[in-house]
Scaffold this motif. Structure first.
Motif: not given
Ligand SMILES: [Zn+2]
Length: 651
Positions: A229-230, A225-227, A437-438, A203, A206, A222-223
């Motif tokens: 993680r996923d 980090l989520s990529y 996660d975070d 967080e 970001k 943002t892209d």
């Protein structure tokens, strides 16, 4: 304490105005080179008095400082070293007082301050001098300031270049100062504090990038980090150059490109003629290639069928059942089959064997078997689905297949000659980044971890990592420009590929409509013309088109028996097309593969650097300016950040 790695500044070169300096320089060098300890004070005295009282010039002090520096590195005790460095700083300061516009003298002054520094605060003096040097409006020519000639290199021609060289040294010195400061500060932190640098809140990262007001940085981080993680820490992805869709595997990516952006209506169907299917791959890799005793096999089959009457059972094709397929001990057949098997395997491994080749061979074999076994129940077994149809052939027929395969090999080596599919070297990331996660974890290799810091690295390893590489601004620019270049590359190349395919298609229909294809590898033909090459790049397209004109069919010379197995124009066409297709895929792959790590590392590093307020460096290196930007934007995260930064300020 970390080893000082900064390059040693050169000695000033001979001075035209004061030729006697040259002899002083030689004398001092000689004294310094001699190992005897008592020479230390002799040399020191010589440096101070040998110049003569009349020569109190900026150059004089610069030269003196250089000798103090050399003498300091020769000193055998800390006291001697401290004495020399102190005198060196003093002399260097005198030189800039007399010549404040000299960037070279300023650099040497900063360097001496860096050499003398022993605690974090001392490096600030060196950093201040670096910044002053970089801000000199019209620095004097370093050559006139007697910048030394490198032993091997000529002094750079242009004043601007010489100034540029000194500026590069200053930037390096800034990084070294920051690293030293960081290491000293790092060593005073406890394990929890150290962990706050390597376990980062997603967080906060970001918020930081959104507070910078840089939309691109914000979107990319943002892209990414989520990529990551996923995708279970996998940062690689393939980007469709045509529609910007993202795929996590090259297979899915090519499938998408072939389906959604077909190169030509027939491209897909042509591709299906290329790849040998997996059942044949397995037969070639693992099958038993032994001649079958045909008459024994027929007898056995017939007697079996009388009992069971179950001809349709496909299990009859179990190839390795020696009872069903009695082996023949025919020497010539055994030998030929072995050679055929080896050839097929080699071709397959080189990806030179195509589905069309396999079809031709099995068709040839079936034609021959229909002659050999007219009316036999063997022919009802679907022999063409496996290599059994080949294992039943006679030695002379196997010889024909062998010749055909040899011609394929020959043609393949011709079209693949001199091709070098070197892949682009991939950057290595000794430090890992993982996102759960975070939390984002910065993972250092085991050998760089400090003994009592848990998973935290040593100050040296950590500072080397965060102060290395290009800045986040430069990285973002590169990241964007690489993607734009790829897009325009593909837009340009796509049109050319389509034209090329259309031409190729017309060519193939011509070849195929001709019942009696020419045997293009027969000697008289190969001597007459060179064979067309396959494009590897846009620039090669022209060559292909020129060479292509040679591929047009000429009136037939021979009339071949349709059942003959010969290497013909269509074989050549498919092999060229296959090579071309593979190059296309290779290009596509290298132009589609992306790794979020490329951009994650510089961005995360720039984020970590803002935590160290003592990083006093110009914007280019990602220092104070970045912090200044952050502090000018309000927000709760920034209040926390400001508090955090204030703690460090008081160090
Ligand atoms: Zn697409």
């Amino acid at each position: 304490m970390a080893i000082k790695k900064h390059p040693k500044p050169p000695l000033p070169m001979a001075d035209q105005q004061y030729p006697e300096f040259e002899s002083i320089k030689m004398e001092t060098k000689k004294l310094i080179a001699s190992e005897a300890t008592n020479n230390f004070f002799v040399t020191l005295k010589y440096i101070e008095q040998g110049f003569g009282s009349q020569m109190n010039t900026a150059y004089h002090h610069r030269l003196q400082a250089a000798f103090y520096d050399i003498l300091a590195s020769k000193a055998t005790t800390q006291a001697m070293k401290g004495l020399c460095l102190g005198k060196g700083v003093h002399s260097a300061r005198r030189s800039i007082e007399l010549a404040p516009e000299s960037i070279e003298f300023a650099y040497f002054h900063a360097y001496m301050l860096y050499r003398r520094a022993y605690k974090a605060k001392c490096y600030n003096e060196a950093l201040q001098e670096c910044n002053r040097a970089l801000a000199i409006p019209n620095p004097s020519d370093p050559e006139e300031d007697w910048l030394a000639k490198d032993d091997e290199q000529e002094v750079t021609e242009q004043t601007e270049e010489r100034i540029g060289k000194v500026k590069d040294l200053l930037h390096l010195l800034i990084i070294d100062c920051n690293k030293e400061k960081f290491i000293r500060r790092w060593n005073t932190l406890d394990a929890d504090e150290k962990n706050s640098f390597i376990e980062l809140s997603v967080e906060n990262i970001k918020s930081y990038f959104s507070s910078l007001g840089n939309e691109l940085a914000n979107k990319v981080i943002t892209d990414a980090l989520s990529y990551i993680r996923d995708h279970y820490q996998d940062s690689k992805y393939w980007l469709c150059c045509f529609c910007d869709k993202r795929f996590d595997g090259f297979g899915e990516h090519s499938e998408h490109v072939l389906t959604d952006h077909p190169l030509s209506p027939t491209h897909r169907s042509l591709c299906s003629s290329l790849e040998v299917d997996c059942s044949w791959t397995e037969i070639i890799e693992k099958g038993k290639w032994k001649p079958v005793d045909t008459s024994a096999a027929i007898k056995r089959l017939e007697s079996e069928w009388k009992v069971q009457d179950s001809r349709s059972e496909s299990s009859r094709l179990v190839e390795d059942d020696p009872k069903k397929w009695p082996e023949s001990d025919d020497y010539a057949r055994t030998k030929n089959l072995k050679s055929i098997h080896n050839k097929l395997r080699n071709l397959l491994h080189n990806k030179a064997l195509l589905a069309v080749h396999v079809n031709k061979v099995t068709q040839y074999a079936m034609n021959k078997l229909h002659g050999l076994l007219r009316g036999s129940p063997l022919l009802e077994l679907g022999l063409d689905q496996t290599h059994l149809c080949i294992c039943l052939l006679e030695a002379s027929q196997l010889d024909e297949i062998l010749k055909y395969l040899e011609q394929i090999t020959k043609f393949y080596s011709h079209i693949s000659k001199g091709k070098n599919k070197a892949s682009i070297p991939k950057p290595k990331y000794p430090v890992g980044i993982e996102v759960y996660d975070d939390t984002l974890y910065v993972l250092f290799p085991e050998e760089s971890l400090s003994l009592h810091g848990g998973s935290a690295p040593t100050g040296d390893a950590f500072s080397t990592w965060i102060f290395s590489g290009i800045s986040s601004e430069d990285s973002l620019e590169k990241w964007t420009s690489v993607r734009n270049e790829r897009k325009s590359y593909w837009e340009e190349v796509l049109g050319k590929i389509r034209t090329f395919l259309r031409q190729k298609n017309e060519e193939l229909s011509k070849i195929q409509s001709d019942n009696t294809c020419k045997d293009i590898l027969s000697e008289d033909v190969t001597q007459q013309r060179t064979l067309p090459m396959v494009p590897t790049d846009v620039s090669d397209m022209e060559i292909v088109r020129e060479a292509d004109s040679g591929l047009m069919l000429k009136p037939q010379v021979d009339n071949h028996d349709n059942h003959d197995l010969k290497f013909r124009e269509d074989d050549a066409w498919f092999m060229q097309f296959s090579e071309y297709n593979r190059d296309w895929e290779h290009n596509l792959k290298s132009h589609a593969e992306s790794d979020y790590k490329e951009i994650m590392y510089p961005l995360v590093k720039s984020y970590i650097r803002i935590f160290s307020l003592w990083v006093v460096s110009p914007r280019k290196l990602g220092g104070l300016d970045e912090v200044g930007n952050v502090l000018s934007v309000s927000g709760s995260f920034l209040v926390i950040l400001a508090k955090f930064l204030a703690q460090f300020q008081s160090m």
